[in-house]
Design a protein around this motif. Structure first.
Motif, PDB file in Angstrom:
ATOM      1  N   ARG A 239      -7.207  -1.168   2.139  1.00 29.37           N
ATOM      2  CA  ARG A 239      -6.365  -0.058   1.806  1.00 29.37           C
ATOM      3  C   ARG A 239      -5.826  -0.351   0.616  1.00 29.37           C
ATOM      4  O   ARG A 239      -5.384   0.452  -0.343  1.00 29.37           O
TER       5      ARG A 239
ATOM      6  N   ASN B 223      -6.582   3.677  -7.115  1.00 28.86           N
ATOM      7  CA  ASN B 223      -5.892   5.262  -7.481  1.00 28.86           C
ATOM      8  C   ASN B 223      -4.792   5.098  -8.187  1.00 28.86           C
ATOM      9  O   ASN B 223      -4.564   6.203  -8.965  1.00 28.86           O
TER      10      ASN B 223
ATOM     11  N   SER C 231       0.186   9.203  -9.148  1.00 29.60           N
ATOM     12  CA  SER C 231      -0.800   8.831  -9.873  1.00 29.60           C
ATOM     13  C   SER C 231      -1.260   9.521 -11.305  1.00 29.60           C
ATOM     14  O   SER C 231      -1.825   9.022 -12.296  1.00 29.60           O
TER      15      SER C 231
ATOM     16  N   ALA D 147      -5.337   1.680  -2.828  1.00 29.69           N
ATOM     17  CA  ALA D 147      -4.247   2.339  -3.400  1.00 29.69           C
ATOM     18  C   ALA D 147      -4.160   1.836  -4.873  1.00 29.69           C
ATOM     19  O   ALA D 147      -3.681   2.514  -5.907  1.00 29.69           O
TER      20      ALA D 147
ATOM     21  N   ASP E 198       0.989   4.062  -2.970  1.00 39.67           N
ATOM     22  CA  ASP E 198       0.683   5.427  -2.611  1.00 39.67           C
ATOM     23  C   ASP E 198       1.944   6.504  -2.842  1.00 39.67           C
ATOM     24  O   ASP E 198       1.703   7.705  -3.142  1.00 39.67           O
ATOM     25  N   SER E 199       3.145   5.940  -2.843  1.00 40.11           N
ATOM     26  CA  SER E 199       4.235   6.806  -3.256  1.00 40.11           C
ATOM     27  C   SER E 199       4.305   6.971  -4.753  1.00 40.11           C
ATOM     28  O   SER E 199       4.967   7.967  -5.219  1.00 40.11           O
TER      29      SER E 199
ATOM     30  N   THR F 131       0.869  -1.107   0.098  1.00 40.14           N
ATOM     31  CA  THR F 131       0.110   0.106  -0.104  1.00 40.14           C
ATOM     32  C   THR F 131       0.830   1.112   0.077  1.00 40.14           C
ATOM     33  O   THR F 131       0.547   2.070  -0.675  1.00 40.14           O
ATOM     34  N   ASP F 132       2.078   1.208   0.616  1.00 39.34           N
ATOM     35  CA  ASP F 132       2.732   2.560   0.942  1.00 39.34           C
ATOM     36  C   ASP F 132       3.396   2.700  -0.443  1.00 39.34           C
ATOM     37  O   ASP F 132       3.697   3.853  -0.866  1.00 39.34           O
TER      38      ASP F 132
END
Length: 333
Positions: free
Chosen positions: A209, A216, A58, A213, A54-55, A50-51
């Motif tokens: 989560r 997204n 997008s 992610a 997210d990094s 997830t991290d």
């Protein structure tokens, strides 16, 4: 069977508490090795993925193949990711005469493949450990009834008055040990239930989560609705064209059949007239031929018959004349 001695042995060596403790220690070790530690590892893996997602930026085009290494070390995550990749809609662009993938768009939500059943329940054997506390509680209840049964069998209120007090003490002590073992089992079941539900809820949350992610990170492809609209419009146009083509074919076929019928009538009339003329000519020719044939074949015999008839007629006339002369002569006489 001397139940009194059996009860003394069971209580002297704490048989039921020791057996229950060994059973519970074995269950706890299995729980820690097969559920507690794998659940922590899976939770950390989900947090890491997830991290990492997210990094990513997008707004830029993310190459989905670069994420293969992130899902490589976990079998179920890898399989879910590979199946999810197959649903991407790749947008191609021609660069230097070669078609390359410009970017990829998701066509289905990630939760369709990254499900709780596949990613969490199956690897952690959740169905088994969900019922494990009930099994432990059942073992505690069985031990309680076993202690009560042995104590009641050793208790002899109608026996020696000196032993009645001892048997009552054994009964109460046995009941106490049985309840202690049962309480220990219930306490262990409660602890296992607490950690099992906590870790399971934590993994579910991390998976949710992760799905967010992933969704997204990749732009959802809305071209499917556009394709459906184009397909609907094309289908309606094809339907109209087919209707016009059908009407045109029906009219053309009707005209063609009408012309064909008229032409067939004219051909039949011409054929009938030609057949009648041919039949008349053939009949006349055949009659002429038959007449000539009869004339040729019967002319000579008829001439001979006529000559014979004339000759016979002359001879008969002379004979009749002579006969008449004789008759008249006789009559005159």
């Amino acid at each position: 069977m001397d139940w009194f001695k059996i009860a003394q042995f069971v209580q002297e060596y704490y048989v039921f508490p020791i057996l229950v403790s060994i059973f519970l220690i074995f269950i706890l070790i299995r729980f820690i090795l097969n559920y507690f530690i794998p659940a922590h590892v899976l939770s950390n893996k989900l947090s890491k993925l997830t991290d990492e997602l997210d990094s990513l930026d997008s707004s830029s085009n993310i190459d989905k193949d670069l994420l293969d290494a992130s899902f490589e070390d976990t079998l179920y995550l890898k399989q879910a990711w590979l199946n999810y990749k197959k649903t991407f809609h790749d947008i191609h662009d021609v660069r230097d005469g070669e078609s390359v993938i410009e970017h990829s768009r998701a066509t289905v939500p990630s939760e369709v493949f990254f499900t709780e059943s596949i990613i969490i329940d199956t690897p952690l054997k959740v169905d088994f450990y969900k019922h494990l506390p009930g099994m432990i509680t059942g073992v505690g209840i069985i031990v309680t009834f076993a202690g009560l049964l042995i104590g009641l069998l050793a208790f002899d209120p109608a026996g020696n008055p000196d032993k009645v007090q001892d048997s009552l003490t054994l009964l109460l002590k046995g009941v106490g040990e049985a309840f202690m073992a049962s309480g220990l089992a219930i306490l262990t079941a409660m602890v296992i239930t607490f950690f099992e539900k906590s870790l399971l809820r934590k993994c579910y949350e991390k998976l949710q989560r992760l799905n967010t992610a992933i969704d997204n990170a990749f732009t959802f492809d809305e071209s499917g609705e556009e394709y459906l609209a184009k397909l609907l419009k094309s289908s309606q146009a094809n339907e109209a064209n087919a209707r016009q083509l059908k009407d045109s074919l029906v009219n053309d076929l009707k005209t063609m059949m009408t012309n064909l019928v008229e032409e067939n009538k004219r051909n039949q009339a011409a054929f009938a007239s030609q057949l009648s003329d041919s039949y008349a000519q053939s009949s006349q020719s055949m009659a002429t031929q038959i007449g000539e044939s009869i004339k040729d074949s019967l002319q000579d015999p008829l001439d001979k018959i006529a000559s014979s008839v004339q000759q016979v007629s002359g001879d008969q006339g002379s004979a009749v004349q002579d006969l008449m002369t004789d008759v008249l002569t006789a009559f005159m006489s």
